[in-house]
Design an enzyme around this catalytic site. Structure first.
Site, PDB file in Angstrom:
ATOM      1  N   LYS A 108       0.893  -1.154   0.048  1.00 54.32           N
ATOM      2  CA  LYS A 108       0.112   0.020   0.133  1.00 54.32           C
ATOM      3  C   LYS A 108       0.869   1.372  -0.090  1.00 54.32           C
ATOM      4  O   LYS A 108       0.447   2.032  -0.768  1.00 54.32           O
ATOM      5  CB  LYS A 108      -0.803   0.094   1.381  1.00 54.32           C
ATOM      6  CG  LYS A 108      -2.024  -0.774   1.084  1.00 54.32           C
ATOM      7  CD  LYS A 108      -3.215  -0.626   2.465  1.00 54.32           C
ATOM      8  CE  LYS A 108      -2.502  -0.768   3.808  1.00 54.32           C
ATOM      9  NZ  LYS A 108      -2.151  -2.109   4.207  1.00 54.32           N
ATOM     10  N   ARG A 123      -9.565   1.750   8.933  1.00 51.30           N
ATOM     11  CA  ARG A 123      -9.062   0.429   9.197  1.00 51.30           C
ATOM     12  C   ARG A 123     -10.126  -0.422   9.918  1.00 51.30           C
ATOM     13  O   ARG A 123     -10.060  -1.714  10.275  1.00 51.30           O
ATOM     14  CB  ARG A 123      -7.718   0.382   9.853  1.00 51.30           C
ATOM     15  CG  ARG A 123      -6.679  -0.322   9.508  1.00 51.30           C
ATOM     16  CD  ARG A 123      -5.461  -0.263  10.251  1.00 51.30           C
ATOM     17  NE  ARG A 123      -4.221  -0.934  10.062  1.00 51.30           N
ATOM     18  CZ  ARG A 123      -3.379  -0.546   9.205  1.00 51.30           C
ATOM     19  NH1 ARG A 123      -3.289   0.797   8.723  1.00 51.30           N
ATOM     20  NH2 ARG A 123      -2.227  -1.366   9.030  1.00 51.30           N
ATOM     21  N   ARG A 154      11.363  -7.070   4.636  1.00 55.72           N
ATOM     22  CA  ARG A 154      11.169  -5.544   4.502  1.00 55.72           C
ATOM     23  C   ARG A 154      12.268  -5.009   5.244  1.00 55.72           C
ATOM     24  O   ARG A 154      12.328  -4.879   6.508  1.00 55.72           O
ATOM     25  CB  ARG A 154       9.622  -5.280   4.739  1.00 55.72           C
ATOM     26  CG  ARG A 154       9.698  -3.818   4.490  1.00 55.72           C
ATOM     27  CD  ARG A 154       7.996  -3.629   4.186  1.00 55.72           C
ATOM     28  NE  ARG A 154       7.222  -3.728   5.405  1.00 55.72           N
ATOM     29  CZ  ARG A 154       5.968  -3.075   5.475  1.00 55.72           C
ATOM     30  NH1 ARG A 154       5.239  -3.036   4.332  1.00 55.72           N
ATOM     31  NH2 ARG A 154       5.274  -3.253   6.730  1.00 55.72           N
ATOM     32  N   ARG A 212      11.047  -2.402  10.775  1.00 55.86           N
ATOM     33  CA  ARG A 212       9.864  -1.802  11.639  1.00 55.86           C
ATOM     34  C   ARG A 212       9.700  -2.706  12.866  1.00 55.86           C
ATOM     35  O   ARG A 212       9.709  -3.830  12.637  1.00 55.86           O
ATOM     36  CB  ARG A 212       8.746  -1.539  10.760  1.00 55.86           C
ATOM     37  CG  ARG A 212       8.465  -0.364  10.122  1.00 55.86           C
ATOM     38  CD  ARG A 212       7.361  -0.154   9.338  1.00 55.86           C
ATOM     39  NE  ARG A 212       6.199  -0.918   9.918  1.00 55.86           N
ATOM     40  CZ  ARG A 212       4.813  -0.862   9.126  1.00 55.86           C
ATOM     41  NH1 ARG A 212       4.921  -0.266   8.020  1.00 55.86           N
ATOM     42  NH2 ARG A 212       3.777  -1.363   9.464  1.00 55.86           N
ATOM     43  N   ARG A 217      -1.158  -8.866  13.072  1.00 56.31           N
ATOM     44  CA  ARG A 217      -1.566  -7.737  11.983  1.00 56.31           C
ATOM     45  C   ARG A 217      -2.603  -8.373  11.011  1.00 56.31           C
ATOM     46  O   ARG A 217      -3.518  -7.867  10.585  1.00 56.31           O
ATOM     47  CB  ARG A 217      -0.514  -7.108  11.519  1.00 56.31           C
ATOM     48  CG  ARG A 217       0.066  -5.960  12.210  1.00 56.31           C
ATOM     49  CD  ARG A 217       1.266  -5.605  12.323  1.00 56.31           C
ATOM     50  NE  ARG A 217       1.551  -4.823  10.845  1.00 56.31           N
ATOM     51  CZ  ARG A 217       2.815  -4.943   9.902  1.00 56.31           C
ATOM     52  NH1 ARG A 217       4.014  -5.561  10.550  1.00 56.31           N
ATOM     53  NH2 ARG A 217       2.728  -4.283   9.026  1.00 56.31           N
TER      54      ARG A 217
HETATM   55  P1  ADP Z   1       0.744  -2.027   7.603  1.00 53.07           P
HETATM   56  O1  ADP Z   1      -0.223  -1.517   6.468  1.00 53.07           O
HETATM   57  O2  ADP Z   1       1.883  -2.359   7.028  1.00 53.07           O
HETATM   58  O3  ADP Z   1       0.196  -2.820   8.557  1.00 53.07           O
HETATM   59  P2  ADP Z   1       0.850   0.747   8.441  1.00 53.07           P
HETATM   60  O4  ADP Z   1       2.063   1.569   8.684  1.00 53.07           O
HETATM   61  O5  ADP Z   1      -0.350   1.146   7.760  1.00 53.07           O
HETATM   62  O6  ADP Z   1       1.227  -0.674   8.232  1.00 53.07           O
HETATM   63  O7  ADP Z   1       0.309   0.471  10.092  1.00 53.07           O
HETATM   64  C1  ADP Z   1       1.106   0.061  11.097  1.00 53.07           C
HETATM   65  C2  ADP Z   1       0.349   0.100  12.475  1.00 53.07           C
HETATM   66  O8  ADP Z   1      -0.207   1.584  12.750  1.00 53.07           O
HETATM   67  C3  ADP Z   1      -0.834  -0.634  12.523  1.00 53.07           C
HETATM   68  O9  ADP Z   1      -0.726  -2.058  12.858  1.00 53.07           O
HETATM   69  C4  ADP Z   1      -1.635   0.033  13.702  1.00 53.07           C
HETATM   70  O10 ADP Z   1      -1.144  -0.518  15.021  1.00 53.07           O
HETATM   71  C5  ADP Z   1      -1.165   1.263  13.415  1.00 53.07           C
HETATM   72  N1  ADP Z   1      -2.456   2.082  12.733  1.00 53.07           N
HETATM   73  C6  ADP Z   1      -2.384   2.604  11.415  1.00 53.07           C
HETATM   74  N2  ADP Z   1      -3.415   3.012  10.644  1.00 53.07           N
HETATM   75  C7  ADP Z   1      -4.182   2.731  11.985  1.00 53.07           C
HETATM   76  C8  ADP Z   1      -5.742   3.045  11.901  1.00 53.07           C
HETATM   77  N3  ADP Z   1      -6.422   3.549  10.878  1.00 53.07           N
HETATM   78  N4  ADP Z   1      -6.391   2.854  13.051  1.00 53.07           N
HETATM   79  C9  ADP Z   1      -5.655   2.267  14.111  1.00 53.07           C
HETATM   80  N5  ADP Z   1      -4.486   2.028  14.010  1.00 53.07           N
HETATM   81  C10 ADP Z   1      -3.676   2.030  12.851  1.00 53.07           C
END
Ligand code: ADP
Length: 218
Positions: free
Chosen positions: A13, A88, A127, A161, A172
């Site tokens: 993404k 999300r 990654r 990360r 996740r």
């Molecule tokens: P990925 O899509 O690879 O899981 P992101 O960088 O989008 O990674 O998100 C990393 C973390 O940030 C998530 O696992 C969550 O803990 C938090 N996070 C990101 N966006 C949201 C959201 N909209 N609501 C709740 N937690 C979020």
């Protein structure tokens, strides 16, 4: 255009969002990046988010929705945005809908990136991300940097990360299936979802995505 990008962790993404946002001249808004920036700056919001992120759980809606809303209300986002990682869950999707309705705006498309689960785990485990720019993403075997630990694009330091470890990735993925996937049906009911395969070369996926978005617009 106002676009939401969905897909499991490791779907690419962030990588795709950076290219698409550039092609479409709209800002790329990543809630994950916003949280990580808050953590590295040591803000109160970052402190609240960190433990949830490290465990691979969602950060509570009270924190997330306000942060996302603030970002979407900035001047560069008046004519559109590409949301990456928000909404999300269904309650975030409802909050976004009511925010957009209040401003007399609507979403144009929800782009769903599809990837098989075993591929996702392989992608995430290897990654490595640049500290200077989260769009500079490498992989220890699929896309190794010329010098180990150094970003080819800008010379920044590459890191893993803290939520990219195997246990956290499994959580996740669970969270994705139980909480995030239901938003796809929510948006299907609004006729907004376009699904593409996220397998193959980055540029091919971008081309596929642009094609799907153009079609959904027309
Ligand atoms: P990925 O899509 O690879 O899981 P992101 O960088 O989008 O990674 O998100 C990393 C973390 O940030 C998530 O696992 C969550 O803990 C938090 N996070 C990101 N966006 C949201 C959201 N909209 N609501 C709740 N937690 C979020």
């Amino acid at each position: 255009m106002r676009i939401v990008l969905v897909g499991p962790p490791g779907a690419g993404k962030g990588t795709q969002a950076a290219f698409l946002a550039k092609n479409l001249s709209i800002p790329h808004i990543s809630t994950g990046d916003l949280f990580r920036a808050n953590i590295s700056q040591g803000t109160e919001l970052g402190k609240k988010a960190k433990a949830y992120m490290d465990a691979g759980d969602l950060v509570p809606d009270e924190v997330t929705i306000g942060m996302a809303k603030d970002r979407m209300e900035q001047a560069d986002a008046v004519n559109g945005f590409l949301l990456d990682g928000f909404p999300r869950n269904v309650s975030q999707a409802e909050a976004l809908d009511s925010m957009l309705q209040g401003a007399d705006m609507k979403l144009d498309a929800v782009l769903d990136l599809e990837v098989p689960e075993d591929e996702v785990v392989k992608r995430i485990a290897g990654r490595r991300i640049c500290r200077n720019d989260s769009a500079h993403v490498f992989h220890v075997s699929y896309k190794a940097p010329k010098t180990e630990g150094v970003c080819d694009a800008c010379g920044g330091e590459l890191y893993q990360r803290p939520d990219d470890t195997e246990d956290t990735v499994r959580n996740r993925l669970d969270v994705y299936h139980t909480q995030t996937e239901p938003i796809i049906d929510y948006y299907k009911a609004q006729g907004l979802v376009v699904t593409i395969s996220a397998l193959g070369e980055v540029q091919d996926v971008t081309r596929r995505a642009m094609g799907a978005l153009n079609k959904s617009e027309g």
